[in-house]
Design a protein around this motif. Sequence first.
Motif, PDB file in Angstrom:
ATOM      1  N   LEU A  13      51.950  41.310  30.177  1.00  0.00           N
ATOM      2  CA  LEU A  13      52.647  41.289  31.456  1.00  0.00           C
ATOM      3  C   LEU A  13      53.873  40.390  31.417  1.00  0.00           C
ATOM      4  CD1 LEU A  13      52.730  41.843  34.563  1.00  0.00           C
ATOM      5  CD2 LEU A  13      51.180  39.875  34.818  1.00  0.00           C
ATOM      6  N   LEU A  47      53.117  45.709  30.513  1.00  0.00           N
ATOM      7  CA  LEU A  47      53.183  45.826  31.969  1.00  0.00           C
ATOM      8  C   LEU A  47      54.501  45.214  32.426  1.00  0.00           C
ATOM      9  CD1 LEU A  47      49.575  44.513  32.786  1.00  0.00           C
ATOM     10  CD2 LEU A  47      50.263  46.784  31.993  1.00  0.00           C
ATOM     11  N   ALA A  65      54.545  47.513  36.236  1.00  0.00           N
ATOM     12  CA  ALA A  65      53.742  46.403  36.739  1.00  0.00           C
ATOM     13  C   ALA A  65      53.652  46.423  38.259  1.00  0.00           C
ATOM     14  CB  ALA A  65      54.328  45.076  36.270  1.00  0.00           C
ATOM     15  N   ASP A  84      51.613  46.594  46.042  1.00  0.00           N
ATOM     16  CA  ASP A  84      51.407  46.162  44.660  1.00  0.00           C
ATOM     17  C   ASP A  84      49.969  45.724  44.400  1.00  0.00           C
ATOM     18  OD1 ASP A  84      54.018  46.676  43.948  1.00  0.00           O
ATOM     19  OD2 ASP A  84      54.702  44.607  44.265  1.00  0.00           O
ATOM     20  N   ALA A  88      48.025  46.889  41.143  1.00  0.00           N
ATOM     21  CA  ALA A  88      47.552  45.959  40.117  1.00  0.00           C
ATOM     22  C   ALA A  88      46.062  46.142  39.863  1.00  0.00           C
ATOM     23  CB  ALA A  88      47.849  44.520  40.535  1.00  0.00           C
ATOM     24  N   TRP A  89      45.293  46.431  40.928  1.00  0.00           N
ATOM     25  CA  TRP A  89      43.856  46.655  40.778  1.00  0.00           C
ATOM     26  C   TRP A  89      43.586  47.832  39.838  1.00  0.00           C
ATOM     27  CZ3 TRP A  89      39.614  43.979  42.464  1.00  0.00           C
ATOM     28  CH2 TRP A  89      38.388  44.633  42.388  1.00  0.00           C
ATOM     29  N   VAL A  92      44.765  46.874  36.071  1.00  0.00           N
ATOM     30  CA  VAL A  92      43.834  45.969  35.396  1.00  0.00           C
ATOM     31  C   VAL A  92      42.511  46.672  35.101  1.00  0.00           C
ATOM     32  CG1 VAL A  92      42.514  43.826  35.642  1.00  0.00           C
ATOM     33  CG2 VAL A  92      44.914  43.897  36.346  1.00  0.00           C
ATOM     34  N   VAL A  98      44.278  40.903  30.050  1.00  0.00           N
ATOM     35  CA  VAL A  98      45.685  40.773  30.429  1.00  0.00           C
ATOM     36  C   VAL A  98      46.224  39.483  29.822  1.00  0.00           C
ATOM     37  CG1 VAL A  98      47.350  40.604  32.325  1.00  0.00           C
ATOM     38  CG2 VAL A  98      45.294  42.005  32.595  1.00  0.00           C
ATOM     39  N   GLN A 119      54.122  38.166  41.043  1.00  0.00           N
ATOM     40  CA  GLN A 119      53.533  39.252  40.264  1.00  0.00           C
ATOM     41  C   GLN A 119      52.467  38.744  39.302  1.00  0.00           C
ATOM     42  OE1 GLN A 119      55.826  41.491  37.055  1.00  0.00           O
ATOM     43  NE2 GLN A 119      55.767  43.032  38.683  1.00  0.00           N
ATOM     44  N   TYR A 123      48.320  39.332  39.385  1.00  0.00           N
ATOM     45  CA  TYR A 123      47.528  39.858  38.274  1.00  0.00           C
ATOM     46  C   TYR A 123      46.446  38.858  37.847  1.00  0.00           C
ATOM     47  CZ  TYR A 123      49.892  44.261  37.369  1.00  0.00           C
ATOM     48  OH  TYR A 123      50.352  45.559  37.472  1.00  0.00           O
ATOM     49  N   ALA A 127      42.690  40.013  37.830  1.00  0.00           N
ATOM     50  CA  ALA A 127      41.954  39.935  36.568  1.00  0.00           C
ATOM     51  C   ALA A 127      40.677  39.114  36.733  1.00  0.00           C
ATOM     52  CB  ALA A 127      42.841  39.329  35.483  1.00  0.00           C
ATOM     53  N   TYR A 134      42.190  36.620  31.288  1.00  0.00           N
ATOM     54  CA  TYR A 134      43.593  36.503  31.705  1.00  0.00           C
ATOM     55  C   TYR A 134      44.176  35.313  30.959  1.00  0.00           C
ATOM     56  CZ  TYR A 134      47.653  36.205  34.818  1.00  0.00           C
ATOM     57  OH  TYR A 134      48.930  36.180  35.322  1.00  0.00           O
TER      58      TYR A 134
END
Length: 415
Positions: A13, A47, A65, A84, A88-89, A92, A98, A119, A123, A127, A134
């Motif tokens: 990411l 991402l 992303a 977003d 993101a869900w 991931v 990630v 952002q 995430y 995560a 993460y």
Amino acid sequence: MPVREGAVRVGLLGQFGYCNFGNEASLDAVLDLLHRHGGPAVRPVVLTDAPDHVRAERGIEAVPASDRSAVRTGWRRVAAKLADIPHAWRVVGGLDAVVVPGTGILEGHAVSPFGPPFQIALYGVVARVRRRPYLVLSVGADRRGGRAHRLMQRTVARTATYLSARDAGSADALAAGARRPPEVPDLVLGLPLPEPGDGPGPGDRPLVAVGVVRYDWYAPADERDDYADRTARLTRELVRGGVDVVLVVGDGADDSTAQDVAARIDAPDHVHVAAVGSVAELERRLVGCRAMVAVRYHNLVGAIRTRVPVVSLGYGPKQRWLLERFGDPGRAHDVRRFDPQVVARQVLAAVADADADGVRTARALAAAQATLAVQERRVAALLGLAGPVAPALDAEVLDAEDLDVGAAPLAEVTE
């Protein structure tokens, strides 16, 4: 939980695909790590909000992303941020882990906290909830943002399964939210050096690289002319001091500034603009240089990696932080107010003492790379790409809080 079939999918990411050499070098470093430890068993997925560029330039999988269908103008930007979250869900959910590969993504200068910092904080939360590792590796951060920016920094630090920073100042800025002090240094320092091939040929005069930057990104646009003029004056001082100069950039957006500076100097036999498109190409250009004036952070990193004495014209504290470990912090200047004559004197002194300077830098670099090797083994273990970390490292890496967000092997935390 069932084991996923096929390759381990690791999301990378960040702000990739925008022709920023330092960002791309950070991505290179993590791709290199994944390749060496996982080989074909790992499938990297970038991402980014420029996935088309990444796919075209690198030929690897890349996905947006952010939600591309959301309108991001005016008041609709708030609704876009809400859109977003489910995006993101979903992203991931299709990954096994990630990773945030370095870059100055948490710096506060001229960056909205609701841009890249939001952002990666989003995430991190997703995560953690979805029980994916993460890993935030070698990121740059500072204290120049406001409360919202600091909230994003703390969120990232708190949700990270593993957190490291690229320099001591960044580690200090992230310490408030971290569960343990972030480790340093920048993972780019551990990349293999590129093969030489584009360096300067033999000449009677030493060669000095002078970095330039698109200045209006870091200060009001009306100061751009003053910056270009002072850089031209610096270059003329160096030429009068007996060296030739190559102007280099650290981002595709810097090219026009390099041409502007070159046009202000009446010394075509001693000054030219180098065509570089990456940190690796820059480092090949530095082969044979006796010193460098660096503006962008990863131009400074490139000089350190090639053992070239360096003077910094920084647009933030990060350049000074790096020189405190790998050079002389007395050579760190503010790009907004540097004195061309003072900088030229320091550069010419560095040229005269280049060999001794290179030895000192090599020692500091060797120590940093040894630290990075230990960090790499920890990262590989957390991603399930290597055997368990050595017992001496367990207490530092795999505590109870880590285990509930993915420090265990991937087979135990993926759905």
